[in-house]
Structures are given as C-alpha cells and as structure tokens.
Design a protein around this motif. Structure first.
Motif, PDB file in Angstrom:
ATOM      1  N   PRO A  45       0.821  -1.225   0.000  1.00  0.00           N
ATOM      2  CA  PRO A  45       0.000   0.000   0.000  1.00  0.00           C
ATOM      3  C   PRO A  45       0.852   1.271   0.000  1.00  0.00           C
ATOM      4  CG  PRO A  45      -0.885  -1.598   1.560  1.00  0.00           C
ATOM      5  CD  PRO A  45       0.429  -2.138   1.087  1.00  0.00           C
ATOM      6  N   THR A  46       1.940   1.226   0.775  1.00  0.00           N
ATOM      7  CA  THR A  46       2.842   2.387   0.843  1.00  0.00           C
ATOM      8  C   THR A  46       3.600   2.556  -0.464  1.00  0.00           C
ATOM      9  OG1 THR A  46       3.091   2.085   3.226  1.00  0.00           O
ATOM     10  CG2 THR A  46       4.784   3.375   2.110  1.00  0.00           C
ATOM     11  N   LEU A  47       4.067   1.451  -1.034  1.00  0.00           N
ATOM     12  CA  LEU A  47       4.823   1.540  -2.292  1.00  0.00           C
ATOM     13  C   LEU A  47       3.949   2.082  -3.419  1.00  0.00           C
ATOM     14  CD1 LEU A  47       7.412   1.069  -3.861  1.00  0.00           C
ATOM     15  CD2 LEU A  47       6.736  -1.309  -4.192  1.00  0.00           C
ATOM     16  N   ARG A  48       2.675   1.671  -3.450  1.00  0.00           N
ATOM     17  CA  ARG A  48       1.768   2.190  -4.484  1.00  0.00           C
ATOM     18  C   ARG A  48       1.609   3.703  -4.364  1.00  0.00           C
ATOM     19  NH1 ARG A  48      -1.557  -2.335  -2.563  1.00  0.00           N
ATOM     20  NH2 ARG A  48      -1.062  -4.143  -3.854  1.00  0.00           N
ATOM     21  N   ARG A  49       1.534   4.165  -3.118  1.00  0.00           N
ATOM     22  CA  ARG A  49       1.417   5.613  -2.905  1.00  0.00           C
ATOM     23  C   ARG A  49       2.672   6.338  -3.394  1.00  0.00           C
ATOM     24  NH1 ARG A  49      -1.516   4.585   1.686  1.00  0.00           N
ATOM     25  NH2 ARG A  49       0.382   4.286   2.899  1.00  0.00           N
ATOM     26  N   CYS A  50       3.844   5.740  -3.116  1.00  0.00           N
ATOM     27  CA  CYS A  50       5.116   6.365  -3.528  1.00  0.00           C
ATOM     28  C   CYS A  50       5.224   6.461  -5.054  1.00  0.00           C
ATOM     29  CB  CYS A  50       6.308   5.574  -2.983  1.00  0.00           C
ATOM     30  SG  CYS A  50       6.491   5.680  -1.197  1.00  0.00           S
ATOM     31  N   THR A  51       4.729   5.433  -5.746  1.00  0.00           N
ATOM     32  CA  THR A  51       4.798   5.417  -7.210  1.00  0.00           C
ATOM     33  C   THR A  51       4.014   6.576  -7.819  1.00  0.00           C
ATOM     34  OG1 THR A  51       4.972   3.016  -7.123  1.00  0.00           O
ATOM     35  CG2 THR A  51       4.431   3.964  -9.250  1.00  0.00           C
ATOM     36  N   GLY A  52       2.920   6.950  -7.153  1.00  0.00           N
ATOM     37  CA  GLY A  52       2.117   8.065  -7.665  1.00  0.00           C
ATOM     38  C   GLY A  52       2.274   9.329  -6.834  1.00  0.00           C
ATOM     39  N   ASP A  53       3.385   9.436  -6.106  1.00  0.00           N
ATOM     40  CA  ASP A  53       3.591  10.587  -5.206  1.00  0.00           C
ATOM     41  C   ASP A  53       3.534  11.908  -5.974  1.00  0.00           C
ATOM     42  OD1 ASP A  53       4.831  10.829  -2.166  1.00  0.00           O
ATOM     43  OD2 ASP A  53       5.355  12.545  -3.427  1.00  0.00           O
ATOM     44  N   THR A  54       3.051  12.955  -5.302  1.00  0.00           N
ATOM     45  CA  THR A  54       2.974  14.276  -5.959  1.00  0.00           C
ATOM     46  C   THR A  54       4.349  14.866  -6.226  1.00  0.00           C
ATOM     47  OG1 THR A  54       2.752  15.249  -3.753  1.00  0.00           O
ATOM     48  CG2 THR A  54       0.715  14.868  -5.004  1.00  0.00           C
ATOM     49  N   SER A  55       5.357  14.445  -5.468  1.00  0.00           N
ATOM     50  CA  SER A  55       6.718  14.956  -5.669  1.00  0.00           C
ATOM     51  C   SER A  55       7.452  14.109  -6.703  1.00  0.00           C
ATOM     52  CB  SER A  55       7.498  14.924  -4.352  1.00  0.00           C
ATOM     53  OG  SER A  55       8.881  15.117  -4.586  1.00  0.00           O
TER      54      SER A  55
END
Length: 593
Positions: free
Chosen positions: A251-261
């Motif tokens: 779940p965390t890695l998926r968020r990082c892949t689409g991170d705003t930064s």
C-alpha cells in the motif's frame, strides 16, 4: 629538587605543546597538531592518553570545522592508543560532543567513528557506556544530536538485553516522529539498516508503522523524508514473507509510485529493480508492471530517464514463463514512445540499455520490433544516443548475426558517415574503432575499410585529421600485420595524388602509424615514400617531410637514420624555401639530440 621539576616538565611537554598549538590563531597549525595526535598519544602512553589527552580534547571542541573533522576521523582509530577494547569507552565523550556540532560533515565523521568503535566494546561496556550515549543523543535538545543518534541504533542493537532493545526501539520511534524534518530524514535514511537487525515480530509491530508514517510525511520540505522511505522499502520487503509484503509494504509503495513529488517518483524508478527482486514475481506481475508503465510515461523527464535506464534489468528479472509476453504487451509499446522522447537524456538512457532486450526477446522479435527502434536511434540528432547504440551492437550481433546486422543497421551507419554535415561525419569517425572491435576484422575490411580511407581525402581538415587518428586506433586494435596488408598501401598511394593536401595527409598518417607499426615496417615500408616526397614541387609538402622524419626518427632502425634520413635532411637544409630550411634544421637538431 631542580632535577625533579625538570622531569615533571618533560613529562608534560607533549600536552603543553599541543595546548599551545591548538590555541594558535593559524588554522593550518591547529590542523597539523590534530593530525599528529596518534604520535603524541604514543609518546604519552596509554594511561596518560586516557587521563590527560582525551579529557583535554573533550574540553576543547570549539574549533574550525576542518580541525574538528580531522579530530573526529583520528578518534575512530584510537582504540590501541587508549589501551585496547577494555578502555575504548573513554573515546566516547569527545566523539559525543563532535556528534552534536552544527557542521554536517563533522557530525557524519563522528558517527562513522562511533560506529567503528561500537563493535570493540564488550557487551557490558556497550550497555553501560555506548547505549547510554545513544540514548542521550536521541533525547538531546538540539536536532543535531538527534540526527546523529539515528545512525547508531543498528550497530549496538543485536548485542544488548531485551529490555534495552525495547528502549532503543522506543527511542527510534520517537525520532521517526520528531518535529524537525532533518531528524525524520535521518531516521528514514537509517530505517532499512535498523530493520535488518530487529527481530521480525518487532519489525512488523514497531518498524513498519514507522515506515508507513515516514512514507506519508506531508510537512513542508519533507519529500526528502518520503524519498528516503523508498530505500527503506527495499530493505523491509526483503525481510518479510510474500503475504506480509502484500499487506504491510505494497500500500505504501503504491502511494510512492504516484507521489505528488517527482523526486519521490524518481527514487522509486531508481530503486525499481531492487524493489522488483524484494517483492517477488507475483507482486511484480500484478503491481510493478503497471507501476513501471506509469514511470515510463511520467510527466517529469528525470523520472522517465531513471525508468528508461532500468528497462533491460527489469525485463531480465521477469518470471521466465511470462517474460516475453509481459515485455511485448506491457513494456515495448512504452519503449517505442521513449525512442522519440523530446528529452535527450531520456533517449540517451534508453539507448544505453535497449540493445540488451535482444538476447531476452530472441531473433524474430529483435528483427521485427527492435531493429526499427535501433535504426531510429542511430539517426538521432543527439550524439550520445548514437554512441550508446553503436557501443552495444555486440548484444544484437550475438542474437541476429552479422549478416542481418549489416543489412539492417550498417546502411544507416554508412549514411551517417557520408552525411553532408561534417560534424555528423566527425562523430561517426570517433565511433569507428569501437564499431570495428565489435564487428571483427573480416567484416570491417569488407564493409567499412573503404569508408575510413575516403575520410582521409575529405574536403574538411578536421575530418582528415580525425581519420588519421582513427587509422592509428584501428591498427592498435587489429595489429601491424593488418596495417601492412590493408591500410599502409592505400596511405602510401596518396603520396602520388595530384592534390598536395592529400599528399600531406599521407605524411600525417605515417606520423601516427609509425608509433604503432614498429621499426621494421616503418623503416622498410613507409620510410622510402617519405624520402621520395622530399623532392615534391610544393614547399609545404617538403617541410612536412622534414617534420615527419623528425617525428618518426625514434621508430626507425638506427642505420637508416644515418644512411638515409640525414642526407635527405642535409639536402632540405639547403632548400630555396626558408620554411623548408627552418624545419630541416629543426629536424637535424632533434634527431641529433
């Protein structure tokens, strides 16, 4: 009494000198005195080093950063000088002070030295002294001490009691939630390292919640915290079972892949193949393939370039059973788009790895799908893209064979070699030795040798000069015998060319070929042509003969210099042209010397 006083003064002398030098206004003098610390410690002996030198150093940490950096480095090697591991804990006070200073490089060096000496503590001393230091730093008022503490947990955790371990985990949790972004950043950078030494049960209960918090850090300037959490993701995923990775990490890695930064997304792209190995084949197929596609299409060129750079490794690491279908369906369409990317760094990154897809996809797919892409990249306006393709031709050669390669890509290379823009021709000349090494001597002679000779008579001087150096590199690759049979006859034939510029190019070639062909070929094959050109009707050619004779002199047989070269130079020294006379006299003096 006087004698006794004298003895006391002598015994205090090293410390007294050190005090004077450390109080001197000259920074270089203070730096030199710090660099002599080991010598001073040897002179004092272990007892006085512990009782006098170390306390003195602890009290005087207020100096220039350069001096403090040298001190932090020195103290990391001081264990033998204080009496060995039994007394290593006495080095902690000065290093603790250095670990709290404002300058980052000093703190980092102090932490490095503390990490070095941690293993030298006995278990009892580790708990009594080192762990207490870590706890003091972790609870310090200044953020500098708390950032330094982050790097020390992993080196002491495994050798302490369960109760102390619980305290350390609690301290690390607090650092991960610290109010100061610099502290959280330091904790994030050391999280993966700490995860490797923590028991799996506490990894799940204590560290992964910290990892999730850091990966979602939303405070100002905290994208640096989130991108460091990506690195921790790799370490944590390798330590967990597959089902735990899916539940706790993905779940965390998926968020990082689409991170705003974009910097966080860049870090994901940069670490992508490490993540791929850590999470396993099943998660790669379901999650990482779509994530990779998103990174290859990212709006930021830096992210696309980082992802493009991982194309070959990502494809190589795919499950063998589904490898070809995943590449053809899910990766290749995106790669085709990147070939025409508007950013040259993206195209260059792709060109450096795309040839590596050939061995994975096989002959048929390479010919049908990859060769058109290589062809497009060979004609790219960016020189680095062309170079990266030519540099890796051997990968494709092994898969499709030299014949197919020559039919598909060689015409494009020849086309570039004859391009109307001289800078394009120049670029191809520079790649030619590389290409020759990859294609082999037989193929080179058949397809490209004539091209190299054509460049020698190009109307642009820079091309002729580059072509001359190219010949030298080719001879270094293929050997003097190849040169004598293939290149030298064509070079010598230029001495009879009607264009005097081509006759001069002949001399320039001889200048560089002599270095790689050796005395025998230079004397017997090339020297007669040079001597004959001494009678040329153009003065420029004659004075270049003089310069050539001086240049090749060291590569000639000694007898030939006396009997053949000197008489010709003496004759040129009486030439009617002043330039010819000048260069002839220079050559005579040079050969004599």
């Amino acid at each position: 009494m006087a004698a006794s006083d004298s003895t006391t003064d002598d015994s205090l002398y090293p410390i007294a000198v050190l005090i004077d030098e450390l109080k001197n206004e000259d920074v270089q003098l203070r730096l030199n005195s710090i660099k002599k610390l080991s010598t001073i410690a040897l002179a004092l002996g272990v007892e006085r080093t512990r009782s006098e030198l170390i306390p003195f150093l602890t009290e005087t940490i207020y100096d220039e950063d350069e001096v403090l950096l040298a001190l932090a480095e020195q103290l990391g090697t001081f264990t033998p000088l204080v009496g060995g591991p039994e007394f290593v804990h006495c080095l902690l006070p000065p290093l603790e002070s250095l670990a709290t200073v404002e300058e980052t490089v000093v703190r980092d060096k102090a932490v490095e030295s503390l990490r070095n000496i941690a293993s030298q503590h006995s278990p009892a001393n580790l708990e009594a002294y080192f762990v207490r230091l870590v706890q003091r730093l972790a609870a310090g008022d200044w953020f500098t001490s708390r950032t330094s503490a982050c790097g020390l947990f992993s080196v002491c955790y495994t050798r302490v009691s369960s109760a102390i371990k619980a305290e350390l985990r609690n301290h690390f949790r607090n650092l991960c939630q610290d109010d100061t972004p610099m502290v959280r950043r330091s904790a994030a950078s050391k999280l993966g390292e700490f995860a490797k030494v923590v028991e799996v049960e506490y990894l799940k209960s204590d560290l992964i919640p910290m990892f999730v918090i850091l990966a979602q850090d939303e405070q100002a300037s905290s994208d640096s915290v989130r991108l460091l959490a990506v690195e921790a993701c790799v370490s944590i995923a390798t330590l967990l079972q597959q089902e735990d990775v899916e539940q706790l990490v993905m779940p965390t890695l998926r968020r990082c892949t689409g991170d705003t930064s974009w910097r966080v997304r860049y870090m994901v792209a940069d670490k992508f193949t490490d993540l791929q190995k850590a999470v396993g084949q099943e998660i790669t197929k379901t999650d990482l393939v779509p994530a990779f596609q998103a990174l290859l299409k990212d709006t930021e060129a830096e992210v696309r370039a980082a992802a493009a750079n991982k194309v070959r490794d990502f494809c190589q690491n795919l499950d063998q059973f589904n490898q070809e279908s995943i590449i053809m369906t899910n990766v290749l369409p995106y790669v085709k788009e990147l070939v025409a990317d508007p950013n040259q760094h993206v195209k260059s990154a792709l060109a450096s790895v795309i040839m590596g897809l050939s061995p994975i996809l096989g002959k048929h797919n390479t010919i049908e799908h990859l060769l058109p892409l290589f062809l497009s990249q060979l004609k790219d306006e960016c020189p680095e893209v062309r170079l990266n393709i030519i540099s890796n031709l051997d990968c494709v050669n092994e898969v499709i064979g030299i014949q197919q390669l020559s039919q598909s890509l060689l015409p494009a290379i020849v086309e570039l070699a004859e391009d109307s823009k001289w800078r394009v021709r120049l670029a191809i000349i520079e790649y030619m030795p590389l290409l020759a090494g990859q294609l082999g001597v037989e193929f080179f002679d058949e397809k490209l040798n004539s091209l190299c000779m054509t460049w020698l008579v190009d109307h642009v001087y820079a091309i002729r000069e580059a072509a001359t150096l190219n010949l030298k590199k080719l001879v270094e690759k293929f050997g003097p015998e190849w040169a004598q049979n293939t290149v030298i006859p064509k070079v010598l034939a230029m001495s009879r060319d009607q264009n005097y510029l081509h006759r001069m190019t002949c001399l320039f070639c001889i200048n560089v070929l002599a270095e790689v062909c050796g005395p025998d070929i230079t004397t017997k094959v090339m020297l007669p042509t040079v001597l004959a050109m001494a009678n040329d009707n153009v003065a420029n050619v004659r004075f270049n003969v003089a310069k050539t004779l001086q240049r090749i002199g060291p590569y000639l047989e000694a007898s030939a210099v006396q009997t053949q070269v000197k008489p010709v130079l003496d004759k040129l020294n009486t030439d009617s042209d002043v330039d010819v006379k000048y260069f002839a006299s220079e050559a005579i003096a040079g050969i004599a010397a």
